[in-house]
Write an enzyme that holds these catalytic residues in place. Structure first.
Site, PDB file in Angstrom:
ATOM      1  N   ASP A  88      21.627  -8.139-101.896  1.00 22.29           N
ATOM      2  CA  ASP A  88      22.762  -9.035-102.151  1.00 22.29           C
ATOM      3  C   ASP A  88      23.950  -8.663-101.274  1.00 22.29           C
ATOM      4  OD1 ASP A  88      23.900 -11.236-103.337  1.00 22.29           O
ATOM      5  OD2 ASP A  88      24.768 -10.118-104.990  1.00 22.29           O
TER       6      ASP A  88
ATOM      7  N   GLY B 235      33.576 -11.495-110.722  1.00 21.96           N
ATOM      8  CA  GLY B 235      32.349 -11.636-109.953  1.00 21.96           C
ATOM      9  C   GLY B 235      31.294 -12.372-110.730  1.00 21.96           C
TER      10      GLY B 235
END
Length: 841
Positions: free
Chosen positions: A648, A532
């Site tokens: 997010d 990520g």
């Protein structure tokens, strides 16, 4: 007779033009306009290297036409220069040609001149226009080594490309400056301009009409000192040139890689750096300035200092007090501050006890505006000069500049978290001693407090001596009981022995690095689940057989200790079936790791967009995922102990368990808001462009409605199996929101549904309701978007829904890379759990 000849010539010229035009291709594979080569609407010039393209365009699907230059083959075709910005064509009849007098002209179907290079006299009418690889459109004499007669770089629009200049000729008055568009849909001149202030110490300035909005700080030979990190971050290659004899001063933008990083002045009055990400094929926008409220010129008024880390952000400089206490209490600081005590030189010199003024040092600040330059390289001489001149209120000595002094008001001073310069502020002697008096008082207070505290402690210890003996026996019994409860396979067994007892009150267990390494086979590639935005994620297995996911933050990641603590604290306090469960954490040396429950079906984006999709999600599964995400967000916004904005939310941050239930993950960028707080503001823009709401991406303002916008984007992606950022080269649609909106207006909203799951639809009305809710969630104005409580109700009940208004078609940005791609570059994404952190500059 003369008029007849003129009419005949015009008719012959028209037919010749038509004949030549019919021979031309609709897409010109050339970079030149000549007497025999024009550009019709629908045709383009392409520069060598195929980086830039010139042609006709309509901004944001408007109905008027402009001639402009843009980056070729990239999504949204970022326009960097516009010819007829204040005089658009109303149809597609425009033609760009070399006129009879040698000028480059834009004409309409009635042969009216819409735009021209406007050269009063051209030595030869045999000229050509060439679109250079730099994006510069030049008009030159058509001969060997022909001189440049005109160039677009000398007539900039809103964009500064490498090789362009901003500046001023003080003798002729000619100025080169950027002018913002009026709006994203209207390239006519807006109210903001970026100019180079031609002072002895030049500064870049943004003006809103005649009002100064922002200043860059003085030029030190390498950078503008009011922009921290300018040398190291993004502005390498800027140069300032001064020719006193010619009366010119110019600021040249000349990056080493001339095919990247344009700067443009937005319609909101911000300078933005654009960088192309070759991997994700998206533009990345970085706001350079103004970056926050403290960047706005004169926020705190005269003799005020702005610090965005304080609350309130404005304070008076030492030795000064608010001019109007009432206004400052209302957080209106523009009135500024006034001096508390007169300087010695301002008083009656007959007063014998009057002592000399002095200076205090302010470090890491943006120096005030309107400085005067003193020709000395000696810092001591600089201070002496200021002390001997009663009008001098401050001075600074900066490498690369030398001595600067200020007389009168100090305005636009701000504190930086890093960078900045030293400012020496002149104060009366009594103001200089204030700090020493306070320090002495504090020392005395500490000594007295310590004596009293020790006396009380001795008394308490004496009284508790007997009680402690009994408490020791009780503690030993508890420890023995605790030891029996901790099994060899439990997460707490991984703790050092002393930690097991000391951390008994902790909400989350601590895992040591050695045991995590064993569980993940030393973080082997075979156990790697993905990577990520902040580091890799590994699959681990405890000795007990429990499987977990280990998120290992990379040392170079943007998530620091604060974000890490944020995620641990937040998730430890959140319990909901649609939120990922945090099992523990590890902080050891430079290692920071989070241990989550393992999600066997990875993340949602792997099913929606992955090149090797494991399976096609049917509609019932998709609706269950949508409902789960909505209920998870509702819990964060309304039902948890803390009101939390995720900031997010995206497909890669939605994890799927073995039954394909959705769980929201990655709370590193989440923010807690007060119970009665509806809006909040941040100086760090974090998240992923494409999912970010316009008010957050452009102004840093976030609320529950910011998450609602992200949910709406995600909802439309789940329905269509298309990325919002996937419409790179589409001629009609800018992104998924645009596509969905146009289908909705045409009454074809069901065409948004992924065709591969059309047969699995049990209720088309349920699909339409989800599309309707998605469009309501992505409306441009936050107040028009429904709350998550309303969204959950609308999804689960057959009720009448309001008509959606136009979505916000904001640009999609992501991480940074310097080189522009080839138009046919491939697109790949392999996110498992990611956090994109876009920090405003």
């Amino acid at each position: 007779m003369i008029n007849s000849n003129k009419n005949l010539a015009a008719i012959l010229w028209f037919f010749l033009f038509i004949h030549i035009s019919l021979l031309q291709s609709r897409c010109l594979a050339i970079d030149t306009i000549s007497k025999t080569q024009q550009v019709l609407d629908g045709q383009t010039l392409v520069s060598k290297g195929e980086v830039f393209e010139l042609g006709f365009f309509s901004p944001n699907a408007s109905h008027v036409r402009y001639v402009g230059i843009w980056y070729r083959g990239l999504p949204d075709e970022k326009v960097v220069w516009v010819a007829n910005s204040d005089n658009p064509l109303t149809d597609t009849s425009g033609v760009l040609v070399i006129g009879r007098d040698g000028n480059l002209v834009l004409i309409d179907d009635k042969f009216n001149t819409v735009w021209s290079t406007k050269l009063a006299s051209v030595a030869s009418n045999d000229t050509i226009a060439v679109l250079h690889a730099s994006g510069n459109l030049v008009l030159i004499e058509n001969k060997s080594n022909g001189s440049v007669l005109w160039e677009s770089f000398s007539h900039p629009s809103d964009t500064l490309l490498p090789g362009m200049k901003l500046g001023l000729n003080t003798k002729t008055g000619e100025s080169l400056f950027l002018t913002s568009w009026k709006s994203d849909k209207d390239p006519s001149p807006g109210s903001f301009v970026l100019v180079l202030e031609p002072r002895e110490l030049p500064e870049g300035v943004i003006l809103n009409g005649t009002i100064q909005r922002w200043r860059s700080g003085q030029w030190n030979g390498r950078s503008f000192i009011g922009i921290p990190g300018m040398n190291t971050d993004y502005l390498t290659g800027f140069n300032l040139f001064r020719d006193n004899q010619a009366g010119t001063i110019s600021f040249v933008y000349s990056l080493f890689n001339t095919s990247s990083s344009p700067l443009f002045l937005s319609s909101l009055g911000t300078i933005i750096e654009m960088t192309w990400d070759a991997e994700t094929r998206k533009w990345v926008n970085y706001v350079i300035a103004p970056n926050d409220t403290c960047d706005i010129f004169g926020t705190c008024g005269s003799f005020g200092i702005c610090n965005d880390r304080n609350s309130p952000i404005c304070n008076c400089l030492r030795g000064y007090e608010p001019k109007s206490t009432e206004e400052w209490q209302r957080e209106n600081w523009t009135g500024g501050c006034i001096r508390r005590v007169e300087m010695q030189c301002e008083r009656n010199s007959s007063i014998e006890d009057s002592k000399a003024d002095g200076f205090i040092k302010l470090t890491g600040v943006k120096l005030p505006a309107f400085s005067d330059y003193l020709d000395t390289n000696d810092a001591i001489d600089c201070g002496d000069f200021c002390l001997k001149n009663c009008s001098c209120v401050a001075y600074s000595h900066v490498n690369g500049i030398g001595c600067m002094v200020w007389g009168g008001h100090l305005i636009d001073v701000r504190a930086f978290s890093y960078g900045g310069e030293d400012l020496y502020l002149r104060l009366a002697y009594s103001e200089l001693g204030e700090k020493r008096r306070i320090r002495g008082f504090i020392i005395i207070l500490i000594v007295i407090s310590t004596i009293i505290g020790l006396s009380i402690l001795a008394y308490i210890l004496c009284r508790m001596k007997t009680s402690l003996r009994g408490a020791k026996t009780i503690i030993q019994k508890k420890i023995s009981s605790r030891k029996r409860k901790v099994s060899a396979d439990s997460p707490q067994a991984f703790l050092p022995r002393h930690t097991i007892y000391q951390e008994e009150s902790s909400d989350l267990p601590f895992f040591n690095l050695e045991k995590i390494a064993a569980a993940t086979n030393n973080f082997s590639l075979a156990n790697k689940l993905g990577e990520g935005g902040f580091g890799p994620v590994y699959k681990g297995k405890l000795p007990s057989g429990q499987v977990l996911a280990v998120k290992r933050l990379s040392k170079s990641s943007g998530q620091g200790t604060e974000e890490f603590k944020n995620e641990v604290i937040l998730i430890s306090k959140l319990q909901h079936r649609n939120l990922v469960k945090l099992l523990g954490f590890c902080i050891e040396g430079e290692e920071k790791m989070l241990l989550y429950e393992f999600m066997p079906n990875s993340s949602l984006d792997a099913f929606l967009f992955g090149s090797n999709k494991k399976a096609i999600l049917n509609w019932d599964q998709r609706f269950n995922i949508i409902e789960g995400i909505a209920r998870g967000l509702l819990y964060l916004h309304r039902d948890s102990r803390l009101r939390i904005i995720h900031r997010d939310l995206k497909a890669s941050n939605i994890l799927l368990d073995e039954e394909m239930n959705s769980k929201i993950s990655d709370f590193g960028m989440a923010r807690i808001v007060m119970g009665n707080q509806t809006l909040a503001n941040t100086n760090r823009i974090v998240g992923t462009y494409g999912y970010m709401s316009p008010e957050y991406a452009m102004e840093g303002i976030f609320s529950e409605k910011s998450d609602v916008f992200s949910f709406g984007v995600l909802l439309l992606e789940i329905i269509s199996s298309k990325r919002n950022t996937g419409f790179y080269h589409h001629e009609t649609y800018r992104n998924l929101l645009d596509y969905a909106w146009q289908l909705w207006n045409k009454g074809k909203a069901m065409e948004l549904l992924d065709s591969k799951i059309a047969d699995s639809i049990g209720s088309p009305s349920q699909v339409m309701r989800c599309i309707h809710v998605g469009l309501l969630s992505v409306q441009e104005q936050p107040n028009n978007r429904p709350s998550m409580a309303t969204i959950v109700f609308m999804l689960c009940n057959d009720t009448t829904l309001p008509t959606p208004k136009q979505p916000a078609f904001i640009l999609e940005r992501s991480t940074i890379e310097s080189n522009l791609p080839l138009p046919n570059s491939s697109i790949c994404s392999n996110n498992y759990v990611s956090i994109t952190n876009v920090e405003g500059r």
